[in-house]
Design a protein around this motif. Structure first.
Motif, PDB file in Angstrom:
ATOM      1  N   ARG A   1      22.297  20.356   2.588  1.00  0.00           N
ATOM      2  CA  ARG A   1      21.544  19.538   3.256  1.00  0.00           C
ATOM      3  C   ARG A   1      20.057  19.854   3.220  1.00  0.00           C
ATOM      4  O   ARG A   1      19.227  19.102   3.278  1.00  0.00           O
ATOM      5  CB  ARG A   1      22.094  20.171   4.931  1.00  0.00           C
ATOM      6  CG  ARG A   1      23.569  19.622   5.146  1.00  0.00           C
ATOM      7  CD  ARG A   1      24.024  20.107   6.368  1.00  0.00           C
ATOM      8  NE  ARG A   1      25.545  19.667   6.593  1.00  0.00           N
ATOM      9  CZ  ARG A   1      26.078  20.481   7.568  1.00  0.00           C
ATOM     10  NH1 ARG A   1      25.783  21.596   7.878  1.00  0.00           N
ATOM     11  NH2 ARG A   1      27.415  19.893   7.655  1.00  0.00           N
ATOM     12  N   ARG A   2      19.834  21.321   2.975  1.00  0.00           N
ATOM     13  CA  ARG A   2      18.388  21.409   2.977  1.00  0.00           C
ATOM     14  C   ARG A   2      17.728  20.918   1.651  1.00  0.00           C
ATOM     15  O   ARG A   2      16.768  20.463   1.393  1.00  0.00           O
ATOM     16  CB  ARG A   2      18.148  23.158   2.747  1.00  0.00           C
ATOM     17  CG  ARG A   2      18.441  23.678   4.340  1.00  0.00           C
ATOM     18  CD  ARG A   2      18.353  25.206   4.177  1.00  0.00           C
ATOM     19  NE  ARG A   2      18.457  25.681   5.361  1.00  0.00           N
ATOM     20  CZ  ARG A   2      19.001  26.962   5.695  1.00  0.00           C
ATOM     21  NH1 ARG A   2      19.363  27.694   4.616  1.00  0.00           N
ATOM     22  NH2 ARG A   2      19.253  27.257   7.053  1.00  0.00           N
ATOM     23  N   THR A   3      18.441  20.885   0.515  1.00  0.00           N
ATOM     24  CA  THR A   3      18.010  20.069  -0.758  1.00  0.00           C
ATOM     25  C   THR A   3      17.627  18.715  -0.321  1.00  0.00           C
ATOM     26  O   THR A   3      16.882  18.319  -0.889  1.00  0.00           O
ATOM     27  CB  THR A   3      19.141  20.418  -1.792  1.00  0.00           C
ATOM     28  OG1 THR A   3      19.429  21.839  -2.123  1.00  0.00           O
ATOM     29  CG2 THR A   3      18.672  19.576  -3.213  1.00  0.00           C
TER      30      THR A   3
ATOM     31  N   GLY B   1      19.635  21.387  13.219  1.00  0.00           N
ATOM     32  CA  GLY B   1      20.183  23.115  13.109  1.00  0.00           C
ATOM     33  C   GLY B   1      20.894  23.283  11.840  1.00  0.00           C
ATOM     34  O   GLY B   1      21.132  24.402  11.495  1.00  0.00           O
ATOM     35  N   ARG B   2      21.841  22.393  11.554  1.00  0.00           N
ATOM     36  CA  ARG B   2      22.675  22.705  10.615  1.00  0.00           C
ATOM     37  C   ARG B   2      22.056  22.316   9.123  1.00  0.00           C
ATOM     38  O   ARG B   2      22.915  22.550   8.024  1.00  0.00           O
ATOM     39  CB  ARG B   2      24.045  21.695  10.534  1.00  0.00           C
ATOM     40  CG  ARG B   2      24.852  21.864  11.769  1.00  0.00           C
ATOM     41  CD  ARG B   2      26.142  23.002  11.593  1.00  0.00           C
ATOM     42  NE  ARG B   2      26.733  23.347  12.734  1.00  0.00           N
ATOM     43  CZ  ARG B   2      27.921  23.236  13.160  1.00  0.00           C
ATOM     44  NH1 ARG B   2      28.730  22.482  11.987  1.00  0.00           N
ATOM     45  NH2 ARG B   2      28.473  23.409  14.231  1.00  0.00           N
ATOM     46  N   GLY B   3      20.959  22.238   9.127  1.00  0.00           N
ATOM     47  CA  GLY B   3      20.132  22.052   7.747  1.00  0.00           C
ATOM     48  C   GLY B   3      19.483  20.885   7.540  1.00  0.00           C
ATOM     49  O   GLY B   3      18.689  20.824   6.387  1.00  0.00           O
ATOM     50  N   TYR B   4      19.868  19.828   8.048  1.00  0.00           N
ATOM     51  CA  TYR B   4      18.994  18.551   7.870  1.00  0.00           C
ATOM     52  C   TYR B   4      17.485  18.472   8.359  1.00  0.00           C
ATOM     53  O   TYR B   4      17.534  19.005   9.406  1.00  0.00           O
ATOM     54  CB  TYR B   4      19.671  17.304   8.161  1.00  0.00           C
ATOM     55  CG  TYR B   4      21.094  16.942   7.417  1.00  0.00           C
ATOM     56  CD1 TYR B   4      20.720  16.603   5.974  1.00  0.00           C
ATOM     57  CD2 TYR B   4      22.350  16.900   8.058  1.00  0.00           C
ATOM     58  CE1 TYR B   4      21.936  16.110   5.333  1.00  0.00           C
ATOM     59  CE2 TYR B   4      23.448  16.601   7.379  1.00  0.00           C
ATOM     60  CZ  TYR B   4      23.309  16.468   5.791  1.00  0.00           C
ATOM     61  OH  TYR B   4      24.240  15.832   5.227  1.00  0.00           O
ATOM     62  N   SER B   5      17.025  18.101   7.787  1.00  0.00           N
ATOM     63  CA  SER B   5      15.330  17.648   8.304  1.00  0.00           C
ATOM     64  C   SER B   5      15.574  16.776   9.485  1.00  0.00           C
ATOM     65  O   SER B   5      16.426  15.672   9.453  1.00  0.00           O
ATOM     66  CB  SER B   5      14.470  17.255   7.349  1.00  0.00           C
ATOM     67  OG  SER B   5      14.651  15.960   6.889  1.00  0.00           O
TER      68      SER B   5
ATOM     69  N   ALA C   1      29.009  19.238 -19.330  1.00  0.00           N
ATOM     70  CA  ALA C   1      27.584  18.481 -18.726  1.00  0.00           C
ATOM     71  C   ALA C   1      27.659  18.833 -17.268  1.00  0.00           C
ATOM     72  O   ALA C   1      28.336  18.770 -16.586  1.00  0.00           O
ATOM     73  CB  ALA C   1      28.006  17.168 -18.819  1.00  0.00           C
ATOM     74  N   SER C   2      26.093  18.823 -17.106  1.00  0.00           N
ATOM     75  CA  SER C   2      25.857  19.318 -15.698  1.00  0.00           C
ATOM     76  C   SER C   2      25.416  17.941 -14.920  1.00  0.00           C
ATOM     77  O   SER C   2      24.924  16.987 -15.333  1.00  0.00           O
ATOM     78  CB  SER C   2      24.626  20.352 -15.628  1.00  0.00           C
ATOM     79  OG  SER C   2      23.944  20.541 -14.501  1.00  0.00           O
ATOM     80  N   ASP C   3      26.083  18.077 -13.712  1.00  0.00           N
ATOM     81  CA  ASP C   3      25.676  16.971 -13.003  1.00  0.00           C
ATOM     82  C   ASP C   3      25.251  17.548 -11.668  1.00  0.00           C
ATOM     83  O   ASP C   3      26.246  17.415 -10.711  1.00  0.00           O
ATOM     84  CB  ASP C   3      26.868  15.964 -12.850  1.00  0.00           C
ATOM     85  CG  ASP C   3      26.665  14.639 -11.642  1.00  0.00           C
ATOM     86  OD1 ASP C   3      25.550  14.470 -11.601  1.00  0.00           O
ATOM     87  OD2 ASP C   3      27.683  14.144 -11.770  1.00  0.00           O
ATOM     88  N   PRO C   4      24.072  17.703 -11.419  1.00  0.00           N
ATOM     89  CA  PRO C   4      23.780  18.399 -10.059  1.00  0.00           C
ATOM     90  C   PRO C   4      23.802  17.188  -8.839  1.00  0.00           C
ATOM     91  O   PRO C   4      24.169  17.742  -7.821  1.00  0.00           O
ATOM     92  CB  PRO C   4      22.021  18.643 -10.260  1.00  0.00           C
ATOM     93  CG  PRO C   4      21.687  18.099 -11.603  1.00  0.00           C
ATOM     94  CD  PRO C   4      23.090  17.752 -12.368  1.00  0.00           C
ATOM     95  N   LEU C   5      23.502  16.089  -9.054  1.00  0.00           N
ATOM     96  CA  LEU C   5      23.641  15.139  -8.063  1.00  0.00           C
ATOM     97  C   LEU C   5      25.298  14.877  -7.621  1.00  0.00           C
ATOM     98  O   LEU C   5      25.535  14.975  -6.350  1.00  0.00           O
ATOM     99  CB  LEU C   5      23.131  13.639  -8.522  1.00  0.00           C
ATOM    100  CG  LEU C   5      23.457  12.688  -7.282  1.00  0.00           C
ATOM    101  CD1 LEU C   5      22.411  13.034  -6.328  1.00  0.00           C
ATOM    102  CD2 LEU C   5      22.965  11.387  -7.981  1.00  0.00           C
TER     103      LEU C   5
ATOM    104  N   GLY D   1      14.737  18.278   1.463  1.00  0.00           N
ATOM    105  CA  GLY D   1      13.697  18.437   0.544  1.00  0.00           C
ATOM    106  C   GLY D   1      13.167  17.176  -0.670  1.00  0.00           C
ATOM    107  O   GLY D   1      12.064  17.313  -0.803  1.00  0.00           O
ATOM    108  N   MET D   2      14.183  16.217  -0.389  1.00  0.00           N
ATOM    109  CA  MET D   2      14.096  15.162  -1.202  1.00  0.00           C
ATOM    110  C   MET D   2      13.427  13.967  -0.363  1.00  0.00           C
ATOM    111  O   MET D   2      13.009  12.919  -0.839  1.00  0.00           O
ATOM    112  CB  MET D   2      15.521  14.750  -1.859  1.00  0.00           C
ATOM    113  CG  MET D   2      16.048  15.552  -2.793  1.00  0.00           C
ATOM    114  SD  MET D   2      17.752  15.103  -3.102  1.00  0.00           S
ATOM    115  CE  MET D   2      17.463  14.935  -4.817  1.00  0.00           C
ATOM    116  N   ALA D   3      13.167  14.309   0.864  1.00  0.00           N
ATOM    117  CA  ALA D   3      12.939  13.206   1.774  1.00  0.00           C
ATOM    118  C   ALA D   3      11.142  13.190   1.901  1.00  0.00           C
ATOM    119  O   ALA D   3      10.916  11.950   2.586  1.00  0.00           O
ATOM    120  CB  ALA D   3      13.188  13.809   3.250  1.00  0.00           C
ATOM    121  N   GLN D   4      10.660  13.641   0.776  1.00  0.00           N
ATOM    122  CA  GLN D   4       9.321  13.244   0.565  1.00  0.00           C
ATOM    123  C   GLN D   4       9.340  11.591   0.113  1.00  0.00           C
ATOM    124  O   GLN D   4       8.477  10.901   0.212  1.00  0.00           O
ATOM    125  CB  GLN D   4       8.611  13.869  -0.538  1.00  0.00           C
ATOM    126  CG  GLN D   4       8.355  15.196   0.273  1.00  0.00           C
ATOM    127  CD  GLN D   4       9.359  16.341  -0.062  1.00  0.00           C
ATOM    128  OE1 GLN D   4      10.330  15.918  -0.856  1.00  0.00           O
ATOM    129  NE2 GLN D   4       9.226  17.340   0.399  1.00  0.00           N
TER     130      GLN D   4
END
Length: 103
Positions: A42-44, A83-87, A18-22, A47-50
């Motif tokens: 962190r970038r992913t 700078g490490r990837g978070y918005s 089973a795949s569990d991306p979260l 990207g969910m921050a909408q």
């Protein structure tokens, strides 16, 4: 009485994991290692921050807070965390949640 039939395993193939991306995303963020996978995670999340922060899964918010807390314990500034990837939005919210944010 009806006759039962079964499908041989060869007809449907081997079991698939089973795949569990979260779960994978959280696992990477909880890790103490600084890897490219962590920057991508962190970038992913950023990207969910909408979606409003409160609508993100609790497990994911906890993983982000743990990661940001680890970065702050390493004496990194807000700008370094970004700078490490978070918005900006995710970094600000996580810092607020751990009691180190402004606004």
């Amino acid at each position: 009485m009806t006759k039962r039939t079964s499908i041989p395993e060869t007809a449907i193939g081997p079991p698939v994991a089973a795949s569990d991306p979260l779960g994978t995303l959280c696992q990477v963020l909880f890790s103490s290692e600084e890897t490219e996978a962590k920057v991508d995670a962190r970038r992913t999340v950023s990207g969910m921050a909408q979606r409003p922060w409160q609508q993100l899964p609790a497990k994911l918010r906890g993983a982000v807070r743990a990661d940001v807390r680890r970065l702050r314990d390493g004496k990194l500034s807000r700008e370094d965390i970004i700078g490490r990837g978070y918005s900006f939005a995710v970094a600000e919210q996580a810092l607020r949640d751990i009691g180190q944010g402004g606004a």
